[in-house]
Scaffold this active site. Sequence first.
Site, PDB file in Angstrom:
ATOM      1  N   THR A  64       0.805  -1.222   0.000  1.00  0.00           N
ATOM      2  CA  THR A  64       0.000   0.000   0.000  1.00  0.00           C
ATOM      3  C   THR A  64       0.840   1.276   0.000  1.00  0.00           C
ATOM      4  O   THR A  64       0.597   2.187  -0.795  1.00  0.00           O
ATOM      5  CB  THR A  64      -0.947   0.006   1.215  1.00  0.00           C
ATOM      6  OG1 THR A  64      -1.810  -1.115   1.126  1.00  0.00           O
ATOM      7  CG2 THR A  64      -1.767   1.282   1.263  1.00  0.00           C
ATOM      8  N   ASN A  67       5.485  -0.784   3.612  1.00  0.00           N
ATOM      9  CA  ASN A  67       4.650  -0.122   4.609  1.00  0.00           C
ATOM     10  C   ASN A  67       5.474   0.101   5.882  1.00  0.00           C
ATOM     11  O   ASN A  67       5.456   1.168   6.478  1.00  0.00           O
ATOM     12  CB  ASN A  67       3.416  -0.958   4.928  1.00  0.00           C
ATOM     13  CG  ASN A  67       2.457  -1.053   3.767  1.00  0.00           C
ATOM     14  OD1 ASN A  67       2.427  -0.179   2.904  1.00  0.00           O
ATOM     15  ND2 ASN A  67       1.671  -2.120   3.723  1.00  0.00           N
ATOM     16  N   HIS A 127      -2.035  -2.028  -5.664  1.00  0.00           N
ATOM     17  CA  HIS A 127      -1.527  -3.385  -5.864  1.00  0.00           C
ATOM     18  C   HIS A 127      -2.730  -4.282  -6.134  1.00  0.00           C
ATOM     19  O   HIS A 127      -3.881  -3.881  -5.961  1.00  0.00           O
ATOM     20  CB  HIS A 127      -0.761  -3.896  -4.629  1.00  0.00           C
ATOM     21  CG  HIS A 127      -1.517  -3.768  -3.341  1.00  0.00           C
ATOM     22  ND1 HIS A 127      -2.587  -4.585  -3.012  1.00  0.00           N
ATOM     23  CD2 HIS A 127      -1.382  -2.898  -2.303  1.00  0.00           C
ATOM     24  CE1 HIS A 127      -3.065  -4.234  -1.838  1.00  0.00           C
ATOM     25  NE2 HIS A 127      -2.367  -3.196  -1.387  1.00  0.00           N
ATOM     26  N   HIS A 148      -8.129  -8.985   2.389  1.00  0.00           N
ATOM     27  CA  HIS A 148      -7.252  -9.680   3.332  1.00  0.00           C
ATOM     28  C   HIS A 148      -8.037 -10.657   4.206  1.00  0.00           C
ATOM     29  O   HIS A 148      -7.541 -11.735   4.538  1.00  0.00           O
ATOM     30  CB  HIS A 148      -6.540  -8.666   4.234  1.00  0.00           C
ATOM     31  CG  HIS A 148      -5.307  -8.083   3.624  1.00  0.00           C
ATOM     32  ND1 HIS A 148      -4.200  -8.836   3.299  1.00  0.00           N
ATOM     33  CD2 HIS A 148      -4.993  -6.805   3.283  1.00  0.00           C
ATOM     34  CE1 HIS A 148      -3.264  -8.061   2.786  1.00  0.00           C
ATOM     35  NE2 HIS A 148      -3.717  -6.818   2.755  1.00  0.00           N
TER      36      HIS A 148
END
Length: 558
Positions: free
Chosen positions: A92, A113, A366, A322
């Site tokens: 991200t 990240n 992504h 996720h």
Amino acid sequence: MIKKVFLILGAVLFSIQCKSQQVQPDPNSNEFSREKTINISPKLVVGMVVDQMRYDYLTRFYNRFGEGGFKRMIREGFNCKNNHFNYVPTYTGPGHASVFTGTTPQNHGIISNYWYDKFSKKGVYCASDPSVRAVGSDSEMERMSPHRMKTTTVADQNRLHTQLKGKSIGIAIKDRGAILPAGHSANGAYWFRGKDEGKWITSTYYRKDLPNWVQKFNDSDKAESYLKVWNTLYDINSYTESGSDLNNFEAGFKGKETATFPYDLANLKDQNEGYDIIKGSAYGNSLTADFAIAAIDGEALGKDEITDFLTVSFSSTDYVGHNFGVNSKEIEDTYLRLDKDLERFFNALDAKVGKRNYTVFLTADHGAVHVPSYLQTVKIPSGYFKKDTLSTKIMTFVKERFKVDGLIEKVDNDQVFFAYDVLNKNNIDAQNLQKAIAHYVLQYDQIDKVFTREQLLMGTYTEGIAALVQKGFNQKRSGDVVFVLDPATILYSRTGSTHGSGLNYDTHAPLLFMGKGIKQGSTTERTTIPDIAPTISALLGITFPNGATGDVLPFVLK
């Protein structure tokens, strides 16, 4: 006779020259001034990122979308069908930074990240900044700014070009999704503080208090209204573009025995970090759209001839992916609902800014992999990787090989960091250590490729995973050995999807443009994420972000 011919020819040439000069306007005339000052730039640029959006979500759910969201962008705008990230890791923070800086982690410095900072000897977060404080919350966890990003964004360049008269506002559920796109010189970046607060906040990097419109939005209890039942938008039996609702590949929410619709968010709230449960549902995107629409009025965006910038990241798609995976009913419902939120957002732009006065682009930070445990049931190579086991083995190997303890400082983000003080003390050559570890790690099961610092700094890779690793390798911040896992092999739980690789499931992302200055059409020509910022810069006639390495996409612009 000859003299007469020359005289005639001279008169003809003089006449042509006069006519040629007549079509050029006088630089001092009103006509010239009017042509020179015609403003072809939009009043507002909206840069949208959908967190964890694979390109095939556009095609997979296309027949269920309405006419005013994704389909409107495809119908009225330009669709780059073969758009990819050209670096790894695909996370991200790097994704948002790359979209708006027009370059890769090699240059903008957001290498993940979270990463290990070998200078401070500790882990750091891409947007953390201990020198600032939260505004709108007392939490010590919300001290954020863009200071770790080394280059400018296209929004920064617009601010500089307009003598800081053009505004730049960033909005996202995630702090990094709001902060990095808006740039260093932004007027504001706002993100959602969940837990027991349920409010949009910022930091002292931008201002000392929340503006009235943000305070008013928080006081409206809009977030509270989304603590309701999340059921499918349509009959669940019509959700044929995803797997069964009950399966072994989804995590779900604490307090609910199965990861199946419906989800009573109000009843599940206390067991799932309070208001954070909204982030993990389709309603997080709706809340983001609400806040973005409020920002248009609150910040008077697009109200004059000076171009403003609004960046909006829809983060909940990532949380849902996720948790439930890319093949879930939950992800299908989230995108059908996001499509309606986009339609609502575009309608607000039409009404508040004017349909011909704004330009918008939409991409992702992504993609995501299918849940490996699911892939294994259909005989596709995939797996799960244990980093701690490899880390221990590397340290044991190095100690036995070089007879020195403590040569490895950290194994993090698929990278090995050396303890250079220990190397120097024991006269150990760094290149020899790199080669030894690279050879050892390559023998390890589930490792596909290994690269040393020396290879990445001295060589030039133009294709394949090697080129992606090199563009994601920052000379100052990255480690000394980089390893790449086998395809569809992840460091994650056995439920839900994740991302980070250089494979197509993570790199192939949508890229849609729509609005003022944009052609209608599509292409299958390969484009890359760093091409976006230079293209928007060219549209605005401004300087490219200072580290930009992408190309202008001329077929997109009128």
